[in-house]
Write an enzyme that holds these catalytic residues in place. Sequence first.
Site, PDB file in Angstrom:
ATOM      1  CB  CYS A   1      -0.949  -0.055   1.193  1.00 46.41           C
ATOM      2  SG  CYS A   1      -2.174   1.276   1.249  1.00 46.41           S
ATOM      3  CG  LEU A   2       1.663   5.636   2.292  1.00 46.98           C
ATOM      4  CD1 LEU A   2       1.864   6.413   1.008  1.00 46.98           C
ATOM      5  CD2 LEU A   2       0.904   6.476   3.307  1.00 46.98           C
TER       6      LEU A   2
END
Length: 584
Positions: free
Chosen positions: A317-318
Amino acid sequence: MLLRDLETVDLETGTLPVEGLDRSLHAILGRATRAISPTSLVLAYTDWWSHLALSPAKQLQLAQKALRKAHRFALYAPRSLSADAPRCIEPLEQDRRFGHPDWQRWPFNLMQQSFLLAQQWWHNATTEVRGVSRHHEEVVTFVARQLLDVVAPTNFVLSNPEVLRRTFETGGANLVQGWLHWLDDWERAQAGRPPAGAEAHRVGETLATTPGTVVFRNRLMELIQYAPATDRVRPEPVLIVPAWIMKYYVLDLGPHNSLIRYLVQQGHTVFCISWKNPGPADRDRGMEDYLRMGVMDALEAVTAIVPERKVHCVGYCLGGTLAAIGAAAMARDSDERLASLTLLAAQTDFSEPGELALFIDESEVAFLEGIMFDRGYLGAGQMAGAFQLLRSNDLVWSRMVREYLLGERRPLSDLMAWNADATRLPYRMHSEYLRRLYLRNDLAEGRYRVGGRPIALNDVRVPIFCLGTAGDHVAPWRSVYKLHVLTDSEVTFLLASGGHNTGIVSEPGGRARGYRMTTRPYDGRYVDPDAFLGQATRKEGSWWPEWDAWLNARSGDPVPPPALGAPEQGYAPLADAPGNYVLQ
């Protein structure tokens, strides 16, 4: 807070601290709107309504559609007394609200059909209005859908046949039980306690139980080194960079569905970052801090504990976006410590970020900055509210019907317990992330700076494993796929079934899974997403073994495992996994 700002009037000029007052107002409004900017909604509806008002042809088309739908409904109404009468409209494939057989009986079939016809008409009304910006059209369509979902016949006792049947069968006990469920949820929310059933899932006892040791800690993260489970391991260690908008143990849930445990059991030396849950003192932590004190400090520790070995860097993800930024910065600086780069549901091009972009425009970011400024962080509940709205049928209304009207309370799964263990986001980081990546798309367009100098993803030369998930509403797989046009490296792309989290937690032998995978050589030609779907054969099962084989093919022959930590290098064991930060 507002009174405090009013008290700081400049006595010489008689003026108010305008910026502070604005931020105070935004903070107050944010509590009522769940951090959604009212101005952003007004701008979207003004754009849509003004263009619709000046489009007589579109208005005529909508009137004709309304008449046709009314005619279809009028023809269906007398036939609706028969349960097998052909319906005039079918629910969308993903709409499971009307699956109970009683929805095909009169008068509930009339309610269902009228609602679906109205829903379809409003979709027509909010789309394809010439002149409306794409973002405003998506916002108006989304809000219209949310408002319609509020008044859906499934949400009320007298118009939901399944609830009525249950009420008659139990003598109303389901409603009493639902009232008790509501009271329990309200009390938990007011007290800031986790949802019902979370007590069965405890970090360090039933979750995040893979044996390991914290070997490094700074003010932003702890680094966990996991104990080997095999006599020999691959020489290249694996460093996992999770997102700090979630706690890392989504990758280390129970023993049966832990990706970290799986990697260790396959003979990999695994390190994982556990981010600190930020508070007011961390308000000025920015993206560069997360890169320097997170990825780079962790990489220093890993290469000291496992010297003279390159590292397989993995970002989720991030955390994957940050890992890609770090890899590009390292390539720019001729730092060759990486053996490969794996990006799991991570975007590097934010030009088409999916429905999450509904909550991200200049107005919304300014509103969020006002909310965050006083406290120094964005609260976990505000971010969770946005994610719930994206899947309101599944996460809000269907749950309310099940728990409050039917009186059922399903056991909380380990993944849902993790999802409820939300984190905060520091003011500066969140503002930089939204502005530099979502609004300006600096990383994809070569403007992102690390250490004051720009980086480019096409400098990365290590092989890349890039994974998207078919049902992802946070990082849509077509957006993740854009990595192909940003790098000249060898890219193995795998499209897994499931969503942003369920597609990652995909243990072998679990529920029905599937994936497609292709590899583009470093000198290969670009294949667009639709062509990828046509070329890549679907395989059944978990993608974990495919990734393990990919890592092994880019690793050396097994060797004896390294020790836990390296005290002589300044990396003495500090605590047992899962450490302290994850408990904050």
